[in-house]
Design a protein around this motif. Structure first.
Motif, PDB file in Angstrom:
ATOM      1  N   GLN A  54       0.841  -1.208   0.000  1.00 59.87           N
ATOM      2  CA  GLN A  54       0.000   0.000   0.000  1.00 59.87           C
ATOM      3  C   GLN A  54       0.870   1.249   0.000  1.00 59.87           C
ATOM      4  O   GLN A  54       0.408   2.325  -0.356  1.00 59.87           O
ATOM      5  CB  GLN A  54      -0.916  -0.005   1.217  1.00 59.87           C
ATOM      6  N   TYR A  78      -2.597  -6.921  -6.569  1.00 61.64           N
ATOM      7  CA  TYR A  78      -3.905  -7.412  -6.140  1.00 61.64           C
ATOM      8  C   TYR A  78      -3.918  -8.938  -6.140  1.00 61.64           C
ATOM      9  O   TYR A  78      -4.543  -9.563  -5.288  1.00 61.64           O
ATOM     10  CB  TYR A  78      -5.010  -6.846  -7.044  1.00 61.64           C
ATOM     11  N   ARG A  81      -2.135 -10.053  -3.037  1.00 63.50           N
ATOM     12  CA  ARG A  81      -2.883  -9.784  -1.805  1.00 63.50           C
ATOM     13  C   ARG A  81      -3.944 -10.829  -1.532  1.00 63.50           C
ATOM     14  O   ARG A  81      -4.434 -10.942  -0.412  1.00 63.50           O
ATOM     15  CB  ARG A  81      -3.538  -8.402  -1.877  1.00 63.50           C
ATOM     16  N   PHE A  88      -6.884  -5.053  10.579  1.00 65.46           N
ATOM     17  CA  PHE A  88      -6.573  -3.662  10.896  1.00 65.46           C
ATOM     18  C   PHE A  88      -6.852  -3.380  12.363  1.00 65.46           C
ATOM     19  O   PHE A  88      -7.710  -4.009  12.979  1.00 65.46           O
ATOM     20  CB  PHE A  88      -7.418  -2.724  10.043  1.00 65.46           C
TER      21      PHE A  88
ATOM     22  N   GLU B 126     -10.532   3.438   7.655  1.00 60.74           N
ATOM     23  CA  GLU B 126      -9.682   2.422   7.009  1.00 60.74           C
ATOM     24  C   GLU B 126     -10.454   1.412   6.173  1.00 60.74           C
ATOM     25  O   GLU B 126      -9.941   0.346   5.847  1.00 60.74           O
ATOM     26  CB  GLU B 126      -8.853   1.659   8.050  1.00 60.74           C
ATOM     27  N   GLN B 127     -11.718   1.731   5.847  1.00 57.22           N
ATOM     28  CA  GLN B 127     -12.481   0.772   5.046  1.00 57.22           C
ATOM     29  C   GLN B 127     -11.904   0.648   3.638  1.00 57.22           C
ATOM     30  O   GLN B 127     -11.903  -0.430   3.052  1.00 57.22           O
ATOM     31  CB  GLN B 127     -13.948   1.190   4.969  1.00 57.22           C
ATOM     32  N   SER B 129      -8.691   1.182   2.808  1.00 59.13           N
ATOM     33  CA  SER B 129      -7.450   0.414   2.953  1.00 59.13           C
ATOM     34  C   SER B 129      -7.769  -1.066   3.103  1.00 59.13           C
ATOM     35  O   SER B 129      -7.089  -1.924   2.524  1.00 59.13           O
ATOM     36  CB  SER B 129      -6.709   0.836   4.213  1.00 59.13           C
ATOM     37  N   GLY B 130      -8.800  -1.336   3.905  1.00 63.65           N
ATOM     38  CA  GLY B 130      -9.203  -2.729   4.130  1.00 63.65           C
ATOM     39  C   GLY B 130      -9.563  -3.402   2.821  1.00 63.65           C
ATOM     40  O   GLY B 130      -9.177  -4.544   2.562  1.00 63.65           O
ATOM     41  N   MET B 131     -10.294  -2.684   1.969  1.00 62.76           N
ATOM     42  CA  MET B 131     -10.661  -3.249   0.664  1.00 62.76           C
ATOM     43  C   MET B 131      -9.421  -3.544  -0.160  1.00 62.76           C
ATOM     44  O   MET B 131      -9.300  -4.601  -0.776  1.00 62.76           O
ATOM     45  CB  MET B 131     -11.524  -2.259  -0.093  1.00 62.76           C
ATOM     46  N   GLU B 132      -8.503  -2.561  -0.172  1.00 65.49           N
ATOM     47  CA  GLU B 132      -7.281  -2.773  -0.948  1.00 65.49           C
ATOM     48  C   GLU B 132      -6.563  -4.025  -0.490  1.00 65.49           C
ATOM     49  O   GLU B 132      -6.064  -4.804  -1.307  1.00 65.49           O
ATOM     50  CB  GLU B 132      -6.346  -1.564  -0.789  1.00 65.49           C
ATOM     51  N   MET B 133      -6.504  -4.223   0.826  1.00 65.30           N
ATOM     52  CA  MET B 133      -5.797  -5.400   1.321  1.00 65.30           C
ATOM     53  C   MET B 133      -6.576  -6.687   1.054  1.00 65.30           C
ATOM     54  O   MET B 133      -6.019  -7.772   1.094  1.00 65.30           O
ATOM     55  CB  MET B 133      -5.506  -5.262   2.820  1.00 65.30           C
ATOM     56  N   MET B 134      -7.875  -6.563   0.808  1.00 68.54           N
ATOM     57  CA  MET B 134      -8.647  -7.750   0.409  1.00 68.54           C
ATOM     58  C   MET B 134      -8.587  -7.930  -1.108  1.00 68.54           C
ATOM     59  O   MET B 134      -9.365  -8.690  -1.672  1.00 68.54           O
ATOM     60  CB  MET B 134     -10.104  -7.598   0.834  1.00 68.54           C
ATOM     61  N   ALA B 135      -7.694  -7.181  -1.735  1.00 72.95           N
ATOM     62  CA  ALA B 135      -7.527  -7.245  -3.192  1.00 72.95           C
ATOM     63  C   ALA B 135      -8.784  -6.799  -3.934  1.00 72.95           C
ATOM     64  O   ALA B 135      -9.086  -7.265  -5.019  1.00 72.95           O
ATOM     65  CB  ALA B 135      -7.091  -8.636  -3.644  1.00 72.95           C
ATOM     66  N   VAL B 136      -9.551  -5.897  -3.293  1.00 79.72           N
ATOM     67  CA  VAL B 136     -10.713  -5.308  -3.963  1.00 79.72           C
ATOM     68  C   VAL B 136     -10.354  -3.851  -4.240  1.00 79.72           C
ATOM     69  O   VAL B 136      -9.967  -3.134  -3.330  1.00 79.72           O
ATOM     70  CB  VAL B 136     -11.955  -5.369  -3.047  1.00 79.72           C
ATOM     71  N   ASP B 137     -10.463  -3.449  -5.495  1.00 80.47           N
ATOM     72  CA  ASP B 137     -10.087  -2.086  -5.848  1.00 80.47           C
ATOM     73  C   ASP B 137     -11.189  -1.117  -5.422  1.00 80.47           C
ATOM     74  O   ASP B 137     -12.293  -1.163  -5.966  1.00 80.47           O
ATOM     75  CB  ASP B 137      -9.867  -2.016  -7.368  1.00 80.47           C
ATOM     76  N   PRO B 138     -10.910  -0.236  -4.452  1.00 81.39           N
ATOM     77  CA  PRO B 138     -11.982   0.656  -3.987  1.00 81.39           C
ATOM     78  C   PRO B 138     -12.464   1.617  -5.069  1.00 81.39           C
ATOM     79  O   PRO B 138     -13.616   2.047  -5.037  1.00 81.39           O
ATOM     80  CB  PRO B 138     -11.355   1.405  -2.813  1.00 81.39           C
ATOM     81  N   ILE B 139     -11.590   1.921  -6.028  1.00 79.23           N
ATOM     82  CA  ILE B 139     -12.032   2.819  -7.100  1.00 79.23           C
ATOM     83  C   ILE B 139     -13.129   2.124  -7.900  1.00 79.23           C
ATOM     84  O   ILE B 139     -14.164   2.704  -8.219  1.00 79.23           O
ATOM     85  CB  ILE B 139     -10.861   3.170  -8.039  1.00 79.23           C
ATOM     86  N   ARG B 141     -14.939  -0.571  -6.930  1.00 76.88           N
ATOM     87  CA  ARG B 141     -16.059  -1.074  -6.145  1.00 76.88           C
ATOM     88  C   ARG B 141     -16.889   0.062  -5.545  1.00 76.88           C
ATOM     89  O   ARG B 141     -18.095  -0.021  -5.441  1.00 76.88           O
ATOM     90  CB  ARG B 141     -15.495  -1.966  -5.036  1.00 76.88           C
TER      91      ARG B 141
END
Lengths: 269, 259
Positions: A54, A78, A81, A88, B126-127, B129-139, B141
């Motif tokens: 990140q 991605y 990940r 968190f 951090e929602q 960031s959380g998505m990014e770490m779940m490999a979901v692109d927040p842009i 989604r």
């Protein structure tokens, strides 16, 4: 020796002018619980974000499962990940869907499993963290400890091979803390995962960690097995692990002379 | 003196950096739109939140704006014995200017601010960031469906605003003040050009929808993740969108209706 899951070499990172990491080397061995400890503000959370890609470092290499994170494309990142889970500090649950949907979220996004199977999987994950009965609650209805357990269930939803825990024990009551300590260790062993725990709760973390890295002021001060660190020859490590208020790590934030400061009266700095 | 120059430099640099980030953000949105179109449910949910929930304020405001125009227009036109032209006056003002502009301003206040606050809070908790770490692109989604919803709903809201406004003018002019019913509609039909007036009005609101969605989402995504930061971002959304809409309206009007 087996190949480390995460291998960091010569890592440098700065927030604006402030150097957070100044040449860090670190190896995370597979199948073990590795703790990264240090005082607040050492950049422990930043380290997890760097491992997860990140943030990008100034220089140095971060290899996760042999892939150089610093050079991966967005798509590659991605992809990588998907085999990482992250818990968190705030839980980071999606606030407009309930507990069940939160845990189901990564499954719905990344798999095409039938509804019934997703339901079973979610219930299994929630059962593992003891919150199957809370599946219909909204995140706002959960206590801090419960929210973190739901977030843990979500972090392991896709059965990642590595989970990163960001300050999992902070702000928890003793019972929740005990539950989390037990969960992290048991999940690690039962699922054969690699766990990275970032924390400054010495007692709890030392109890479950197989290996500890101590960070301070941008450097790895010492690393080793918990029992070895307890008898460390370094004064700083002993101060941190025993929680003494003063020592090599000073109690006072750097400041001008106290007497001068008081005598200056109303003059501004 | 040096301080002033330094500050000026910092502010200017900051402005251009933000402008750059804003455009990169827009490109990222564009890149994810094909993926979003494969999941129309995401857009539909947002169309409801962004568009349908803004409908009430649009209907009420449109009605009153139309009624005021009916009243003011009648009072002016009757002096020249030209009250039969009331329909044209009301319709042209609404379709060309007031519909797209006022709908966009209301949209910025009602939906734009909500979008910024929502995205900003998701960032602060951090929602994202959380998505990014779940490999979901927040842009893809979170952001792109909201952008499409804003882009689609504002033109529709502007059209509804104009339609209900015309009815408001009709109500005051014909029902209350006695303007001839036939003349009201016949003159409107004769003088309002579909291509020159209606289409251009719709084009304006399409541009405004694009800009309003972009500003609101970027401000949220770029917000400082604290309570004060989100509050500032929300204010900025309303101010910047309003200024952008009014400024662009002049440019578009000059291009469309200037000789």
């Amino acid at each position: 020796m087996t190949e480390p899951v995460v291998q960091i070499r010569g890592l440098q990172f700065a927030h604006g002018e402030r150097m957070i990491f100044d040449g860090i080397d670190l190896d995370i061995a597979p199948g073990r619980v590795t703790a990264i400890m240090g005082p607040s503000g050492t950049g422990k959370t930043t380290l997890l974000k760097l491992i997860g890609g990140q943030l990008r470092p100034l220089s140095g290499s971060i290899r996760v499962y042999g892939e150089e994170v610093t050079q991966l494309s967005r798509k590659g990142l991605y992809q990588l990940r998907k085999c990482m889970g992250m818990l968190f500090q705030s839980g980071a649950l999606l606030t407009d869907i309930n507990v069940f949907e939160n845990v189901a979220y990564p499954m719905r996004e990344h798999t095409r499993l039938p509804k019934a199977l997703i339901r079973d999987l979610v219930l299994m994950k929630l059962q593992a963290v003891g919150l199957r009965g809370a599946s219909t609650l909204m995140p706002s209805e959960l206590s801090g400890g419960m929210a973190r357990r739901v977030a843990l269930a979500r972090a392991i939803a896709l059965d990642p091979s590595m989970v990163m825990y960001d300050e999992p024990f902070t702000g928890q009551d003793p019972i929740s803390m005990g539950i989390l300590v037990k969960l992290i260790r048991e999940l690690n062993d039962a699922l054969g995962m690699t766990s990275i725990v970032v924390s400054h709760d010495v007692r709890e973390t030392a109890a479950i960690a197989d290996y500890i890295y101590l960070l301070s002021q941008g450097k790895v001060i010492e690393h080793g097995k918990p029992e070895a660190l307890r008898d460390s020859s370094l004064e700083w490590s002993r101060q941190f692990l025993e929680g003494r208020p003063d020592g090599p790590a000073a109690f006072h934030y750097p400041a001008p002379d106290f007497r001068d400061d008081l005598l200056r009266g109303g003059q501004s700095k | 003196m040096l301080d002033v120059l330094q500050n000026l430099g910092r502010v200017t640099l900051g402005f251009f950096q933000r402008l750059g980030r804003g455009h990169l953000f827009l490109l990222q949105i564009f890149a994810t739109i094909p993926g979003v179109l494969l999941r129309p449910r995401l857009v539909l949910t947002q169309l409801y939140a962004v568009g349908v929930l803004t409908l009430l304020i649009i209907l009420v405001s449109g009605l009153f704006v139309g009624m005021v125009m009916g009243l003011q227009g009648y009072n002016t036109l009757v002096d020249f014995g030209a009250e039969d032209s009331l329909g044209v006056m009301v319709a042209l003002s609404l379709v060309r200017e007031l519909g797209p502009v006022v709908a966009a301003l209301l949209f910025a206040g009602r939906a734009g601010s909500a979008l910024t606050a929502e995205i900003g809070l998701m960032k602060a908790t951090e929602q994202l960031s959380g998505m990014e770490m779940m490999a979901v692109d927040p842009i893809q989604r979170v952001v792109a469906p909201r952008f499409l919803a804003a882009f689609i709903s504002l033109p529709l809201l502007a059209v509804i605003f104009s339609a209900i406004g015309v009815y408001g003018g009709y109500f005051v002019g014909v029902d209350l003040l006695g303007v001839d019913d036939g003349a009201f509609w016949a003159q409107m039909q004769d003088k309002v050009d579909l291509r020159g007036d209606v289409y251009n009005g719709v084009i304006k609101s399409v541009v405004f929808g694009f800009v309003a969605g972009w500003i609101a989402l970027f401000e949220g995504y770029d917000a400082v993740p604290t309570a004060a930061g989100v509050s500032r971002a929300t204010t900025r959304t309303v101010v910047h969108t309003s200024l952008a809409v009014l400024g662009l309206d002049f440019v578009l009007t000059a291009l469309m209706f200037g000789e």
